[in-house]
Structures are given as C-alpha cells and as structure tokens.
Design a protein around this motif. Sequence first.
Motif, PDB file in Angstrom:
ATOM      1  N   ILE A  78      45.740  31.434  47.166  1.00 32.25           N
ATOM      2  CA  ILE A  78      45.117  31.798  46.087  1.00 32.25           C
ATOM      3  C   ILE A  78      44.953  30.177  45.157  1.00 32.25           C
ATOM      4  O   ILE A  78      46.103  29.428  45.127  1.00 32.25           O
ATOM      5  N   CYS A  79      43.795  29.963  44.774  1.00 31.11           N
ATOM      6  CA  CYS A  79      43.709  28.832  43.992  1.00 31.11           C
ATOM      7  C   CYS A  79      42.784  28.983  42.751  1.00 31.11           C
ATOM      8  O   CYS A  79      42.154  30.020  42.784  1.00 31.11           O
ATOM      9  N   TYR A  80      42.991  28.072  42.002  1.00 27.55           N
ATOM     10  CA  TYR A  80      42.416  28.312  40.627  1.00 27.55           C
ATOM     11  C   TYR A  80      41.407  27.245  40.225  1.00 27.55           C
ATOM     12  O   TYR A  80      41.980  26.011  40.332  1.00 27.55           O
ATOM     13  N   ARG A  81      40.416  27.398  39.687  1.00 28.91           N
ATOM     14  CA  ARG A  81      39.294  26.416  39.439  1.00 28.91           C
ATOM     15  C   ARG A  81      38.621  26.802  38.216  1.00 28.91           C
ATOM     16  O   ARG A  81      38.479  28.116  38.003  1.00 28.91           O
ATOM     17  N   PRO A  82      37.508  25.959  37.436  1.00 29.12           N
ATOM     18  CA  PRO A  82      36.664  26.377  36.654  1.00 29.12           C
ATOM     19  C   PRO A  82      35.519  27.218  37.241  1.00 29.12           C
ATOM     20  O   PRO A  82      35.233  26.823  38.450  1.00 29.12           O
ATOM     21  N   ILE A  83      34.884  28.317  36.438  1.00 27.55           N
ATOM     22  CA  ILE A  83      33.815  28.925  37.021  1.00 27.55           C
ATOM     23  C   ILE A  83      32.584  27.966  37.049  1.00 27.55           C
ATOM     24  O   ILE A  83      32.455  27.194  36.027  1.00 27.55           O
ATOM     25  N   GLN A  84      31.759  28.270  37.993  1.00 29.92           N
ATOM     26  CA  GLN A  84      30.555  27.246  38.437  1.00 29.92           C
ATOM     27  C   GLN A  84      29.339  27.985  38.081  1.00 29.92           C
ATOM     28  O   GLN A  84      29.413  29.393  38.257  1.00 29.92           O
ATOM     29  N   PRO A  85      28.003  27.288  38.123  1.00 26.54           N
ATOM     30  CA  PRO A  85      26.780  27.915  38.084  1.00 26.54           C
ATOM     31  C   PRO A  85      26.598  28.613  39.400  1.00 26.54           C
ATOM     32  O   PRO A  85      25.984  29.913  39.445  1.00 26.54           O
ATOM     33  N   ALA A  86      27.277  28.340  40.538  1.00 23.22           N
ATOM     34  CA  ALA A  86      27.109  29.339  41.532  1.00 23.22           C
ATOM     35  C   ALA A  86      27.784  30.505  41.819  1.00 23.22           C
ATOM     36  O   ALA A  86      27.499  31.188  42.559  1.00 23.22           O
ATOM     37  N   ASP A  87      28.581  30.717  40.846  1.00 21.25           N
ATOM     38  CA  ASP A  87      29.338  32.042  40.517  1.00 21.25           C
ATOM     39  C   ASP A  87      28.570  33.103  39.752  1.00 21.25           C
ATOM     40  O   ASP A  87      29.202  34.136  39.724  1.00 21.25           O
ATOM     41  N   GLU A  92      28.549  38.410  37.663  1.00 20.39           N
ATOM     42  CA  GLU A  92      27.827  39.602  37.033  1.00 20.39           C
ATOM     43  C   GLU A  92      28.220  40.846  37.753  1.00 20.39           C
ATOM     44  O   GLU A  92      28.377  41.789  37.042  1.00 20.39           O
ATOM     45  N   GLN A  93      28.495  40.772  39.086  1.00 16.05           N
ATOM     46  CA  GLN A  93      28.629  41.767  39.828  1.00 16.05           C
ATOM     47  C   GLN A  93      30.059  42.464  39.543  1.00 16.05           C
ATOM     48  O   GLN A  93      30.364  43.560  39.407  1.00 16.05           O
ATOM     49  N   PHE A 108      26.741  35.524  30.512  1.00 11.09           N
ATOM     50  CA  PHE A 108      27.148  35.017  31.937  1.00 11.09           C
ATOM     51  C   PHE A 108      26.604  33.522  31.923  1.00 11.09           C
ATOM     52  O   PHE A 108      27.233  32.430  32.464  1.00 11.09           O
ATOM     53  N   GLN A 109      25.294  33.339  31.409  1.00 11.96           N
ATOM     54  CA  GLN A 109      24.953  31.921  31.657  1.00 11.96           C
ATOM     55  C   GLN A 109      25.697  31.057  30.748  1.00 11.96           C
ATOM     56  O   GLN A 109      26.056  29.809  31.206  1.00 11.96           O
ATOM     57  N   ASN A 110      26.394  31.328  29.546  1.00  8.56           N
ATOM     58  CA  ASN A 110      27.061  30.583  28.860  1.00  8.56           C
ATOM     59  C   ASN A 110      28.429  30.203  29.531  1.00  8.56           C
ATOM     60  O   ASN A 110      29.190  29.198  29.544  1.00  8.56           O
ATOM     61  N   ASN A 129      34.206  33.349  57.029  1.00 11.20           N
ATOM     62  CA  ASN A 129      32.770  33.556  56.939  1.00 11.20           C
ATOM     63  C   ASN A 129      32.210  33.199  55.541  1.00 11.20           C
ATOM     64  O   ASN A 129      31.541  33.608  54.882  1.00 11.20           O
ATOM     65  N   GLY A 130      32.647  31.798  55.210  1.00 13.75           N
ATOM     66  CA  GLY A 130      32.203  31.114  54.190  1.00 13.75           C
ATOM     67  C   GLY A 130      32.356  31.944  52.812  1.00 13.75           C
ATOM     68  O   GLY A 130      31.716  31.503  51.714  1.00 13.75           O
ATOM     69  N   GLN A 131      33.694  32.794  52.695  1.00  9.74           N
ATOM     70  CA  GLN A 131      33.810  33.370  51.485  1.00  9.74           C
ATOM     71  C   GLN A 131      35.160  32.606  50.724  1.00  9.74           C
ATOM     72  O   GLN A 131      35.959  33.212  49.860  1.00  9.74           O
ATOM     73  N   SER A 132      35.468  31.362  51.213  1.00 11.00           N
ATOM     74  CA  SER A 132      36.761  30.827  50.722  1.00 11.00           C
ATOM     75  C   SER A 132      36.657  30.274  49.389  1.00 11.00           C
ATOM     76  O   SER A 132      37.663  30.265  48.663  1.00 11.00           O
ATOM     77  N   ASP A 133      35.277  30.121  48.821  1.00  7.95           N
ATOM     78  CA  ASP A 133      35.247  29.925  47.310  1.00  7.95           C
ATOM     79  C   ASP A 133      34.598  30.932  46.416  1.00  7.95           C
ATOM     80  O   ASP A 133      34.130  30.619  45.494  1.00  7.95           O
TER      81      ASP A 133
END
Length: 322
Positions: A78-87, A92-93, A108-110, A129-133
């Motif tokens: 487990i790692c922690y980072r700021p939420i990014q636009p790609a998230d 939302e889900q 969510f935009q804010n 499968n590319g889900q590491s982030d």
Amino acid sequence: MTFIVLTPAGHLLKSPIRFFSQGKESINQEAIAWPLWLMWHKWKEKFMCKFSKYIKYLQGIDHTIPMVNPNLPRRPTICYRPIQPADLEILEQIHTDLFPIRYESEFFQNVVNGQDIVSWAAVDRSRPNGQSDELIGFVTARIVLARESEIGDLLNYDPSKPDQTLVYILTLGVVESFRNLGIASALIREVIKYASSIPTCRAVYLHVISYNNPAILLYKKMSFKCVRRLQGFYLIDGQHYDSYLFVYYVNGGRSPCSPLELVTATLNHMRNGLKLVFGRLWKNEDRKLVSKWSKCKESHCLISTTQSRKNLTAECTGYECV
C-alpha cells in the motif's frame, strides 16, 4: 551403533547419536538444539525486518508497507499519494458504491483538481494488469474558518484571532476487498499530520451517520472525541438519520469544558475565596488592634494626667506649709 551428524556449517558434533543395548534412544542435545536455533534465527531476522519497516512507516520515512488480508490472493503493498485528475472515474465509482448520499460532479472535479479540497489516495503497487496506481481508498477534506464552523462553541480559541482554522473531513472510504489492512487509519493519520502542520489549525472534525458502527469504533480508536449528536442530520431516501460529531484537537486546541480547565477553574475559585476570607479576617484583626491601641493610649493619658495633678497638689501643699 554410532551415527555421525554434520551441522550445516560442516562441523562434526561432539557426541554422536547412540543406541544403547536397552533399546532406548539417547539423542544428543546439540543435534536437537542446532535446527531449533536455526529456525529461531531465521524467524528473528524476518520479524526484525518487518518491524523496522513498520517503524519507518509510522515515522513517515517509508510510505510502502506490505499488508496481510486472508481474502486477498497476494500480499498488497500500500502506498499513499494525492488524488489526481486521472482518478476521476474510479473516484466517482467508489463513492457510488460506498455511500448512500449522491455527490455532485462539481465535488469530484474539485477533489481531483485540488480546488479548496485536499485529498489522499491509497493504491496497491502490487496489483497486476496496470492497476498498480488505481484507487483502493481515499480521504477528502477542506479547511474552514473556526469562527464560521459549527463547532466554534466547542473550541477554546481566541476570537480576536480571526485566522484560526479547522480541517473538516468530507469523505473517507476503502474498497471492501482491501479493508482490515489499516488503510483507513493511515489515511486519517495523513489528515491529522496535515492539520498539525498548519499553525493556525485547532482541530480535525467530521460527521458519522449513527448506524455506521465500524466507523464510530475507528474514530474512537484514533482518539477522536464524540462531542455531539445531531438529530435528523442526514436525509436519505426520504428518511432522517442522526449524526455523531467527532473532533480531534491539534496544536493546543481543546474543548472549553475539558477536565483540565474545570479543575483549574475550581482551584482558582477556591483560591480567590480563601483570599477573600483571609482578607476580611486580617481587616478585622487590624481594626481590633487599632481599637485596643486607642483605648490603651487614652488610659495612659488619663493616668498621666491624674498623676500630674496629684504631684502638683503635693507641691503646692508643701509650699504653703513652708
């Protein structure tokens, strides 16, 4: 019959294993002690490695810590980072899956753009499968002015300082398959650490719906204090639900009704009362002393006057006799 045993280091044991004629087996203690010691040494190294990694994680030096969940086929990192636009989409889900309240798209935009909202995301770097982030947990919060908050009456702060602030936790959630790994606790610690870094911040606070017992237990475990119950705070599907208000004080912030202040106020009141009593007693004693001194002075004057008169009469009488 004699058996020769070699240790893994290639050393010959001092006394080999022997079978006596009585049919009982006597096993050399060193033959037993060596594999036990080897097992203990390996277990100790493994434990110390995990322990040191956990200590670094608590100190904020290492933000990656392997967790264990029996429901997962692997050990997540487990790692922690700021939420990014790609998230945005997964954020939302997860909100839709976890919360009975529907949030506007503006919220969510804010969050993803960091507009008046601070956020942290939890990700599993070991996912394939590319889900590491991809988000598996999150927390969102914003800064509010203490004088404009609903807990202003629950804070012992100086109203003459208008810049004092609070951190309000908006949402906190973890994907169900990644629960019981300490992710929610770690996200809350991130918020507390952030609030503590703001010199003007006095507390972190949030609302919890009354039937969410796991969340209530979590916040109590994290030393949050339940300070108020709000009747009918939530309206979900036409039904009202109560809410609990939890507060975590930072940077010297505290409730004006804290036990320490109650004790201090009581002691100050007793001290002032004792001062008043002793002051009155002292004044009464002074008055009595002054009264006694006046009476003594008057008595002394009367005695002196009488004696003077007697002496004068005696002198005058003597003069006439002569």
